[in-house]
Write an enzyme that holds these catalytic residues in place. Structure first.
Site, short mmCIF file in Angstrom:
data_model
loop_
_atom_site.label_atom_id
_atom_site.label_comp_id
_atom_site.label_asym_id
_atom_site.label_seq_id
_atom_site.Cartn_x
_atom_site.Cartn_y
_atom_site.Cartn_z
N ARG A 111 0.87 -1.18 0.00
CA ARG A 111 0.00 0.00 0.00
C ARG A 111 0.90 1.23 0.00
O ARG A 111 2.11 1.12 0.15
CB ARG A 111 -0.94 0.00 1.21
CG ARG A 111 -0.22 0.03 2.54
CD ARG A 111 -1.20 0.15 3.68
NE ARG A 111 -0.50 0.40 4.93
CZ ARG A 111 -1.09 0.72 6.06
NH1 ARG A 111 -2.41 0.80 6.11
NH2 ARG A 111 -0.40 0.95 7.15
N GLU A 150 -3.12 7.21 6.21
CA GLU A 150 -1.82 7.28 6.87
C GLU A 150 -0.71 7.78 5.94
O GLU A 150 0.29 7.09 5.68
CB GLU A 150 -1.45 5.92 7.48
CG GLU A 150 -2.37 5.50 8.61
CD GLU A 150 -1.95 4.20 9.28
OE1 GLU A 150 -1.16 3.44 8.67
OE2 GLU A 150 -2.39 3.93 10.40
N GLU A 308 -8.36 4.83 14.42
CA GLU A 308 -8.03 3.41 14.45
C GLU A 308 -7.32 3.08 15.76
O GLU A 308 -6.45 3.83 16.21
CB GLU A 308 -7.08 3.01 13.31
CG GLU A 308 -7.63 3.05 11.92
CD GLU A 308 -6.59 2.60 10.89
OE1 GLU A 308 -5.62 1.88 11.28
OE2 GLU A 308 -6.73 2.95 9.71
N LYS A 357 -4.40 -10.61 8.17
CA LYS A 357 -5.37 -11.60 8.65
C LYS A 357 -5.18 -11.96 10.11
O LYS A 357 -6.09 -12.53 10.74
CB LYS A 357 -5.32 -12.85 7.77
CG LYS A 357 -3.98 -13.53 7.66
CD LYS A 357 -4.06 -14.73 6.72
CE LYS A 357 -2.70 -15.31 6.39
NZ LYS A 357 -1.93 -14.42 5.50
#
Length: 661
Positions: A111, A150, A308, A357
């Site tokens: 990302r 971010e 978050e 995950k």
């Protein structure tokens, strides 16, 4: 501007429904109602689904989800998915992939994988955001916009050809004349003088150190490029949906080294911060408090949003420790105590695939039969009882000076000691104040600090003349300033202030420094109090300041270690070393001298914060603790306390304070 909805404390988090089949999505809405979720963030990494091919937009799948959320009373913080450009875009424009300082172009699959300076990325960003804004303007579920994700983490600086072109344009605008750049950068050293803008490259990796003034400017430039990319999106969204606030989430205020949040604060409608515990740090709740206080300070004291944090373990630390029973609740309420109007998580449901995950979710892999889910439901009920706090403020009498430019400059190459790091001193002073039960704000050195009794400058290596004069005026007007070593050394170009150290602060502190004496690794010196000190010693020559403590041994034995200079109606203190055990006592002396009131006799494990007529008592220890001097009605169980309040181990008590009879 602040989102009008949801009412009370916002509760929820990142929601990634594209990862799940329809039957799970229908269950999710029922679980959101059970937990009291009222706000979710959508779409942050969904560019490939929103625009499956260039110019063709597909929002139908998102429409269905947003409509379902709205029908169930859940508001939407709608994200722009520019942190995750799709594969088709990168294949068509491989030049948008960032280049590291070492010259390596990163690959696709992570990302933050596009350079903020790349023209193709900016054009695609504008096209997508305009389509998104036009499609959802007026939708009653969408209450705010969440741009990107971010900035600066993990991509701080890029060294691609687009960045270099933008860098040269930035330098032209800043310096106008190349001779001014040569003067600012001190290019006569090592024969670096430039005669044309085209000769200037980015400060790439070298076999030796690179011009520090150039690197400092490149940090400013790189951060500014990210802000331009944010502002590009914000301005489109403001045009299309003028009533909705626009924000982006910081990657943890205390960990955003590449991001000057004082500059960013001017661009955002509401400050939003992410925070993840340093799982293996035993007192990580202090780092949490520091991050929350810094977020509130960047917001100018106004309420901010915890965008978050984690319900349990994260997935990216060396050892990802699960949160203990009650820890998630303590974390959440500590953020609220320190000014957040939201408790949001990454993410609502834990993923089954992909890089994260093993990152916890509000709904864990274990499902709703788990203790973690039961804690999530109980926390939702707690937050509904705190709805009246929304919009209220936290007040502080003490401030810490935090400047990202000083952070950048201090940690460049070839300083007197590798132990000189920005966060080391900042953390040490913050922790000592936290243990003294003092709530602090953070301030830029040029800010209006007249409202604080005490200002502490733990790490102001870079200090402009204007900021030094601001501190001088503060002390003369009655303020009390404490400065730590290696401060006031250089100006905004990383050029040493003229004369003896600490040049910018010499007159204010009433002293000069003849020579630095950094200590060896693990070496200590002893103060006249008997306390050991580490990292640093120096030869201080008073010139108006009085010695409060001295060095008992080491290279500066018999010379001052702590001084005080009475100036005007205030005082300026200077600490020339890093006490191992005595910093808290030293700070207490300064606080008492300044008349700072604070609770006395409370255990270190108890966090006490006041906000909006409420007092939060958070017990981070494994034994019950008792707090004197507070009274009121418990928000959670309605019990009245008119005497000492006992807080069970690991618990949180919040009182609506009432005056003692």
């Amino acid at each position: 501007m602040y989102p009008e909805r949801p009412a009370g404390i916002a509760y929820g988090g990142d929601y990634n429904p594209e990862q799940w089949p329809r039957e799970v999505l229908e269950e999710d809405v029922a679980l959101m109602r059970e937990a009291g979720v009222n706000l979710v963030t959508l779409g942050l990494f969904s560019w490939a689904l929103m625009e499956p091919e260039e110019g063709r937009f597909a929002f139908g799948w998102l429409d269905e989800i947003i409509d379902r959320l709205h029908a169930n009373g859940v508001a939407v913080d709608l994200g722009t998915p520019t942190a995750a450009p799709p594969a088709w875009f990168v294949a068509r424009h491989p030049d948008v992939l960032p280049v590291t300082r070492e010259g390596v172009r990163i690959g696709f699959g992570g990302r933050q994988s596009a350079c903020s300076s790349a023209p193709a990325f900016r054009e695609a960003t504008a096209r997508l955001v305009r389509a998104l804004g036009e499609h959802y303007r007026g939708h009653p579920a969408v209450v705010m916009w969440h741009v990107h994700n971010e900035y600066g983490a993990p991509l701080g600086e890029c060294y691609c050809e687009h960045s270099v072109a933008a860098w040269r344009a930035w330098l032209r605008q800043k310096y106008r004349d190349i001779s001014a750049l040569n003067d600012a950068w001190g290019t006569t050293f090592w024969g670096q003088t430039y005669t044309d803008w085209a000769e200037i490259d980015a400060p790439r990796a070298n076999h030796t150190t690179v011009n520090p003034a150039q690197r400092l400017d490149y940090a400013r430039f790189s951060d500014g490029q990210h802000r331009e990319h944010y502002a590009l999106q914000r301005d489109i969204l403001r045009e299309l949906t003028p009533g909705l606030p626009v924000t982006t989430n910081f990657a943890g205020t205390v960990n955003c080294k590449s991001t000057d949040l004082w500059q960013w604060a001017r661009e955002l409608d509401v400050i939003a911060n992410d925070h993840y515990l340093q799982a293996e740090r035993p007192d990580n709740h202090i780092d949490l408090a520091m991050s929350a206080d810094l977020a509130r300070s960047v917001a100018g004291g106004r309420p901010w949003m915890l965008m978050e944090h984690s319900a349990g373990a994260v997935n990216w630390q060396p050892r990802n420790l699960a949160k203990r029973p009650g820890e998630m609740r303590r974390n959440s309420l500590a953020h609220v105590a320190r000014g957040s109007d939201s408790v949001l998580f990454f993410q609502f449901r834990a993923s089954r695939f992909g890089a994260e995950k093993f990152h916890s979710g509000m709904v864990p892999h274990a499902g709703t039969g788990s203790e973690q889910w039961r804690e999530i439901v109980r926390l939702g009920a707690d937050l509904r009882k705190l709805a009246g706090l929304r919009g209220s403020r936290v007040r502080a009498e003490v401030a810490l000076v935090w400047d990202w430019e000083s952070y950048w400059a201090l940690e460049l190459d070839w300083r007197p000691s590798v132990d000189l790091t920005f966060r080391e001193r900042m953390d040490a002073f913050y922790e000592a104040l936290w243990r003294e039960h003092v709530t602090v704000d953070f301030v830029h050195p040029s800010a209006d600090i007249s409202g604080y009794r005490v200002v502490v400058a733990p790490s102001s290596y870079l200090l402009t003349e204007a900021s030094a004069k601001n501190l001088h005026r503060y002390v003369e007007a009655g303020g009390h300033l404490l400065v730590s070593y290696f401060s006031g050394i250089v100006d905004e170009h990383d050029t040493i202030h003229p004369g003896a150290h600490p040049g910018a602060l010499r007159e204010l502190l009433g002293l000069s420094i003849e020579e630095f004496h950094p200590l060896r690794e693990h070496e200590t010196v002893t103060l006249t109090t008997g306390d050991p000190a580490r990292v640093w010693s120096e030869r201080v020559r008073p010139a108006g300041a009085v010695t409060v403590e001295g060095f008992a041994d080491g290279p500066d034995a018999g010379h001052p270690a702590l001084t005080r200079h009475d100036l005007g109606a205030g005082s300026a203190w200077y600490l020339a070393t890093a006490p191992v055990t005595g910093l808290r006592d030293l700070l207490a002396r300064v606080l008492d001298h300044a008349g700072v009131s604070r609770p006395r006799g409370l255990p270190d494990t108890l966090e006490l914060v006041r906000r909006g007529g409420h007092v939060f008592l958070i017990n981070h220890g494994d034994r019950p603790v008792t707090a004197e001097g507070v009274s009121g009605v418990s928000v959670f169980d309605g019990v009245r306390h008119d005497g000492p309040v006992t807080v069970p181990a690991g618990a949180v008590t919040v009182l609506l304070e009432t005056p003692r009879p």
